[in-house]
Design an enzyme around this catalytic site. Sequence first.
Site, PDB file in Angstrom:
ATOM      1  N   ASP A 170      30.596  49.110  53.186  1.00 37.40           N
ATOM      2  CA  ASP A 170      29.327  48.600  52.672  1.00 37.40           C
ATOM      3  C   ASP A 170      28.385  49.763  52.431  1.00 37.40           C
ATOM      4  OD1 ASP A 170      26.714  47.081  52.439  1.00 37.40           O
ATOM      5  OD2 ASP A 170      28.099  45.434  52.850  1.00 37.40           O
ATOM      6  N   ASP A 216      30.551  54.264  47.891  1.00 37.10           N
ATOM      7  CA  ASP A 216      30.152  53.454  46.744  1.00 37.10           C
ATOM      8  C   ASP A 216      31.416  52.967  46.047  1.00 37.10           C
ATOM      9  OD1 ASP A 216      29.327  52.472  44.273  1.00 37.10           O
ATOM     10  OD2 ASP A 216      27.948  54.118  43.864  1.00 37.10           O
ATOM     11  N   ASN A 240      34.820  42.512  47.505  1.00 37.16           N
ATOM     12  CA  ASN A 240      33.755  41.522  47.639  1.00 37.16           C
ATOM     13  C   ASN A 240      32.370  42.066  47.291  1.00 37.16           C
ATOM     14  OD1 ASN A 240      32.489  39.006  49.034  1.00 37.16           O
ATOM     15  ND2 ASN A 240      31.628  40.727  50.171  1.00 37.16           N
ATOM     16  N   TYR A 262      25.884  39.330  35.174  1.00 35.56           N
ATOM     17  CA  TYR A 262      26.699  38.938  36.327  1.00 35.56           C
ATOM     18  C   TYR A 262      27.887  38.068  35.885  1.00 35.56           C
ATOM     19  CZ  TYR A 262      27.674  36.775  40.916  1.00 35.56           C
ATOM     20  OH  TYR A 262      28.268  36.325  42.071  1.00 35.56           O
ATOM     21  N   LYS A 270      31.848  38.824  36.235  1.00 35.19           N
ATOM     22  CA  LYS A 270      32.707  37.952  37.025  1.00 35.19           C
ATOM     23  C   LYS A 270      33.830  37.336  36.195  1.00 35.19           C
ATOM     24  CE  LYS A 270      30.952  38.372  41.129  1.00 35.19           C
ATOM     25  NZ  LYS A 270      31.723  39.092  42.170  1.00 35.19           N
ATOM     26  N   THR A 322      23.839  32.791  50.906  1.00 36.87           N
ATOM     27  CA  THR A 322      23.675  34.141  51.427  1.00 36.87           C
ATOM     28  C   THR A 322      22.386  34.725  50.863  1.00 36.87           C
ATOM     29  OG1 THR A 322      24.801  35.262  49.586  1.00 36.87           O
ATOM     30  CG2 THR A 322      26.196  34.421  51.378  1.00 36.87           C
TER      31      THR A 322
END
Length: 299
Positions: A38, A73, A100, A172, A176, A206
Site C-alpha cells: 500500500d 507504487d 486491488n 474510472y 475498470k 469503504t
Amino acid sequence: MARLCEGRVAIVTGGARGVGREHCLMLAEHGAKVVVNDLGGDRSGKGNDVGPAQQVVDEIKAMGGEAVANGDDVSDWNGAKHMIEQAVEAFGKLDAIVLNAGILRDRMLVNMSEDEWDAVIKVHLKGTFAPARHAAAYWRDQAKLKGGPVDGRIITTTSVSGIYGNIGQTNYGAAKAGIASFTIIAARELGRYGVTVNSISPSAFTRMTEDLREYSEEDKKRRDPKWIAPVATWLVSEDSREVTGRVFQAGNGIFAVAEGWHKGPTVDQIMDPVQAGKVLGEIARKARKNAGMNGLDLD
C-alpha cells in the site's frame, strides 16, 4: 477449520484499507503468507505512508500469521518488479497476486481534467499491468525450471462502473472495463504456464464509496468489505485452478458471474451509407439493451 491457502504466498496491492485489508486478513487466516502493499495515499492517490500497511502486517502477526509490508507504487515499473522480488526473498516463492489498489477522481466528462484522467488510468490500468507482468514472467521462468505448469494466480479488481457503466466515472469506468478485458486476455495467454487470471467486481462500503450516496445501516452490512474476501481467498487457493478468465461480482448480498460482450443481431455488410444506416438502426433496435448498474435492469 480447513485452511484453503496453507503455505501459499500472496501479494495484495492496496492492502492496507477497505477491501484490500479484508483480503489480507482472510488470506492470512487461511494460512497464506502475505505481502501487504500500500502506498498509503488518500483516495485520490495523493501522499504516501507505509504505516497503514504495517498496521495490517502487525494484525496478521498478532493472529499468528506471516506478513511483510511493501510501500511500492503499483504503477511504477521498477516498484512493481521489486514487489515480486520482495515476496520471493521474504517467503521463498510467489503463488498469487491480488491487484486491488485504486483511486477515485470522479468528474463529469465535460469537466474532467487531463490530470484526473491520467491519474486514474495510471493507478488502475498500469497498476494492474506492471505487477501482473512481472509476476507472469516469474511464473513463466518457474514453469521452465519445473518442466511443467505452476499453480499461479492473478486476481484483478474491476467494477460495475466499468462493466455496466456509471455516470461521472468515464476515467474510472474506462480503466475498470480495461481491467476486465485484460483479465480475459491474460487468462488465455498464461494458461500454458498453469496460471489462472480472474477478476472481482466488489460492491463494498469503504472510504472510496462512502460519500457517493446515502447508505442505510442495512446497506452498509450488505456491502461490508468482509463479503469480498472469501472470493479472493478461494481464487488464491489451489482449489480454484479450473476457473480462469472470469469476472465475479461480490457484495451487496450476492455472488455472481458477469457475462461479457456477445455478438448480437447480424446482417451482411453494405457499402451504401444510407442503406447501411437503415439496417444498422434496425439491428440496434433488435439488440438487447445495455444493462443498468445492477447488471439486470435495462437502460
